[in-house]
Scaffold this motif. Sequence first.
Motif, PDB file in Angstrom:
ATOM      1  N   ASN A 159     -23.440  -5.127  16.789  1.00  0.00           N
ATOM      2  CA  ASN A 159     -23.860  -6.450  16.343  1.00  0.00           C
ATOM      3  C   ASN A 159     -23.930  -6.512  14.823  1.00  0.00           C
ATOM      4  N   THR A 160     -23.789  -7.714  14.279  1.00  0.00           N
ATOM      5  CA  THR A 160     -23.836  -7.900  12.832  1.00  0.00           C
ATOM      6  C   THR A 160     -25.277  -7.817  12.340  1.00  0.00           C
ATOM      7  N   PRO A 161     -25.577  -6.871  11.434  1.00  0.00           N
ATOM      8  CA  PRO A 161     -26.950  -6.794  10.900  1.00  0.00           C
ATOM      9  C   PRO A 161     -27.311  -8.078  10.146  1.00  0.00           C
ATOM     10  N   LYS A 162     -28.585  -8.424  10.159  1.00  0.00           N
ATOM     11  CA  LYS A 162     -29.039  -9.631   9.476  1.00  0.00           C
ATOM     12  C   LYS A 162     -29.373  -9.317   8.019  1.00  0.00           C
ATOM     13  N   LEU A 163     -29.002 -10.247   7.147  1.00  0.00           N
ATOM     14  CA  LEU A 163     -29.341 -10.151   5.731  1.00  0.00           C
ATOM     15  C   LEU A 163     -30.457 -11.143   5.450  1.00  0.00           C
ATOM     16  N   GLN A 164     -31.622 -10.641   5.042  1.00  0.00           N
ATOM     17  CA  GLN A 164     -32.782 -11.487   4.773  1.00  0.00           C
ATOM     18  C   GLN A 164     -32.798 -11.865   3.296  1.00  0.00           C
ATOM     19  N   PHE A 169     -31.630 -19.524  -1.620  1.00  0.00           N
ATOM     20  CA  PHE A 169     -30.195 -19.264  -1.490  1.00  0.00           C
ATOM     21  C   PHE A 169     -29.591 -20.145  -0.387  1.00  0.00           C
ATOM     22  N   GLU A 170     -28.365 -20.591  -0.654  1.00  0.00           N
ATOM     23  CA  GLU A 170     -27.543 -21.227   0.384  1.00  0.00           C
ATOM     24  C   GLU A 170     -26.766 -20.103   1.059  1.00  0.00           C
ATOM     25  N   ILE A 171     -26.973 -19.927   2.358  1.00  0.00           N
ATOM     26  CA  ILE A 171     -26.394 -18.792   3.068  1.00  0.00           C
ATOM     27  C   ILE A 171     -25.390 -19.301   4.104  1.00  0.00           C
ATOM     28  N   TYR A 172     -24.229 -18.639   4.176  1.00  0.00           N
ATOM     29  CA  TYR A 172     -23.182 -19.007   5.126  1.00  0.00           C
ATOM     30  C   TYR A 172     -23.078 -17.932   6.213  1.00  0.00           C
ATOM     31  N   ASP A 173     -22.466 -18.305   7.316  1.00  0.00           N
ATOM     32  CA  ASP A 173     -22.316 -17.357   8.414  1.00  0.00           C
ATOM     33  C   ASP A 173     -21.468 -16.164   7.969  1.00  0.00           C
ATOM     34  N   PRO A 174     -21.903 -14.948   8.277  1.00  0.00           N
ATOM     35  CA  PRO A 174     -21.122 -13.767   7.878  1.00  0.00           C
ATOM     36  C   PRO A 174     -19.800 -13.687   8.630  1.00  0.00           C
ATOM     37  N   LYS A 175     -18.826 -13.048   7.989  1.00  0.00           N
ATOM     38  CA  LYS A 175     -17.499 -12.856   8.575  1.00  0.00           C
ATOM     39  C   LYS A 175     -17.320 -11.362   8.871  1.00  0.00           C
ATOM     40  N   SER A 176     -16.941 -11.060  10.105  1.00  0.00           N
ATOM     41  CA  SER A 176     -16.808  -9.663  10.521  1.00  0.00           C
ATOM     42  C   SER A 176     -15.361  -9.352  10.875  1.00  0.00           C
ATOM     43  N   TYR A 195     -20.974 -11.106   3.669  1.00  0.00           N
ATOM     44  CA  TYR A 195     -22.036 -12.108   3.599  1.00  0.00           C
ATOM     45  C   TYR A 195     -21.801 -12.953   2.341  1.00  0.00           C
ATOM     46  N   LEU A 196     -21.662 -14.257   2.529  1.00  0.00           N
ATOM     47  CA  LEU A 196     -21.421 -15.166   1.410  1.00  0.00           C
ATOM     48  C   LEU A 196     -22.660 -16.034   1.191  1.00  0.00           C
ATOM     49  N   PHE A 197     -23.135 -16.099  -0.058  1.00  0.00           N
ATOM     50  CA  PHE A 197     -24.316 -16.918  -0.362  1.00  0.00           C
ATOM     51  C   PHE A 197     -24.241 -17.429  -1.804  1.00  0.00           C
ATOM     52  N   GLN A 198     -25.065 -18.443  -2.091  1.00  0.00           N
ATOM     53  CA  GLN A 198     -25.109 -19.055  -3.417  1.00  0.00           C
ATOM     54  C   GLN A 198     -26.563 -19.208  -3.863  1.00  0.00           C
ATOM     55  N   PRO A 199     -26.915 -18.695  -5.057  1.00  0.00           N
ATOM     56  CA  PRO A 199     -28.258 -18.934  -5.591  1.00  0.00           C
ATOM     57  C   PRO A 199     -28.357 -20.360  -6.145  1.00  0.00           C
ATOM     58  N   ARG A 200     -29.418 -21.080  -5.788  1.00  0.00           N
ATOM     59  CA  ARG A 200     -29.558 -22.474  -6.230  1.00  0.00           C
ATOM     60  C   ARG A 200     -30.415 -22.614  -7.484  1.00  0.00           C
ATOM     61  N   PHE A 201     -31.173 -21.563  -7.808  1.00  0.00           N
ATOM     62  CA  PHE A 201     -32.054 -21.627  -8.977  1.00  0.00           C
ATOM     63  C   PHE A 201     -31.902 -20.367  -9.808  1.00  0.00           C
ATOM     64  N   GLU A 202     -32.173 -20.504 -11.110  1.00  0.00           N
ATOM     65  CA  GLU A 202     -32.102 -19.337 -11.984  1.00  0.00           C
ATOM     66  C   GLU A 202     -33.294 -18.424 -11.723  1.00  0.00           C
ATOM     67  N   GLY A 203     -33.139 -17.170 -12.114  1.00  0.00           N
ATOM     68  CA  GLY A 203     -34.221 -16.209 -11.930  1.00  0.00           C
ATOM     69  C   GLY A 203     -33.693 -14.824 -11.592  1.00  0.00           C
ATOM     70  N   GLU A 204     -34.639 -13.947 -11.315  1.00  0.00           N
ATOM     71  CA  GLU A 204     -34.322 -12.571 -10.942  1.00  0.00           C
ATOM     72  C   GLU A 204     -34.607 -12.396  -9.443  1.00  0.00           C
ATOM     73  N   TYR A 205     -33.608 -11.915  -8.716  1.00  0.00           N
ATOM     74  CA  TYR A 205     -33.747 -11.788  -7.266  1.00  0.00           C
ATOM     75  C   TYR A 205     -33.318 -10.382  -6.828  1.00  0.00           C
ATOM     76  N   THR A 206     -33.917  -9.931  -5.742  1.00  0.00           N
ATOM     77  CA  THR A 206     -33.530  -8.663  -5.112  1.00  0.00           C
ATOM     78  C   THR A 206     -32.766  -8.954  -3.823  1.00  0.00           C
ATOM     79  N   ILE A 207     -31.545  -8.458  -3.767  1.00  0.00           N
ATOM     80  CA  ILE A 207     -30.789  -8.512  -2.514  1.00  0.00           C
ATOM     81  C   ILE A 207     -31.169  -7.252  -1.747  1.00  0.00           C
TER      82      ILE A 207
END
Length: 237
Positions: A159-164, A169-176, A195-207
Motif C-alpha cells: 500500500n502507498t504510505p501516507k504523507l502527513q 499545503f495543497e496536496i494531490y493524490d500520489p502517483k505510484s 507525492y505532489l504538493f504546493q505550499p500556500r504560505f511563506e515560512g519554514e516547514y518540515t516535510i
Amino acid sequence: KLYVNPNIPIAGFDEVNLPTYEGFYTQDVEIPQQVNFTREVFDNKIYQVGILKKTILFPQQTGRLTVEPFSMALLVQQQVKQRSFFDDFFNSFRTVKATISSKPVTVNVKDIPKSPADFMGGVGNFNITSGISSEDVTTNDAVTLKVTISGSGNIRLINTPKLQLPSDFEIYDPKSTDNVSATSSGVSGTKTIEYLFQPRFEGEYTIPAIQFTYFNPGTGSYETKSTSAYQLHVKKG
C-alpha cells in the motif's frame, strides 16, 4: 513440467487448461514460447523434460489452499500397423490425442503476527529511499517528493504510505509506479511513489520522514525503515 518418453514423438499440444489460483495473487515468470526439452532422470527412467509454465503465487488468505490440476491434450504420432505389401515402402502414422493431468497441490498458509498500525502489507525484504525536487521554493510552487521502495517480495501489493503535511499545503493524490521482474527465485524490483504538493504560505516547514513497516519472513518479525525528513524554505511568490 512435461515429462515425455524419448521414444514417443510429440506433434503438438491441444486443449490446454491452466490451473486455477483461487486465494492467490499470481505473477507469471517469463519463459521461452518454444518449449526447450532436456533430458532428466525421474523414477529411474530417462525422460525428455520441458517447462510449460512458471507462476509465482502469493497467498491472500490463511488455511489450506489448493492449486487445481493442469491438464492438456498431447498430439502424439503413432505408427500404423502395416497391412499390405505396399506399406513396406512407406511409414504410415496417425495423430492421436493423449490427455494428461497433473495432481492438485495443497499449500498450508500461516497467518503473520498481529501487525502494527503502520504496516503497509509488504512481505519480503525491502529498503526505502527518498528525494525532493527542491527545498527552496516560493508560494504555490509545485514540489515533488519521490519515495522508492526496493527489494524482493510482494512489491505490487504494498500500500502507498501516507504523507502527513500541514494544512498550509495543497496536496494531490500520489502517483505510484511499479517496476518488477519475476524469476524462479521470486519477485524483485521497485515501487516508486511521487507525492505532489504546493505550499500556500511563506515560512519554514518540515516535510516529515515516512515510516515503512513490512514483515520479513526470513527473520519472522516486522521491520521498520524510514525516509529522510526535509526542511522546506518557502518565500512569498
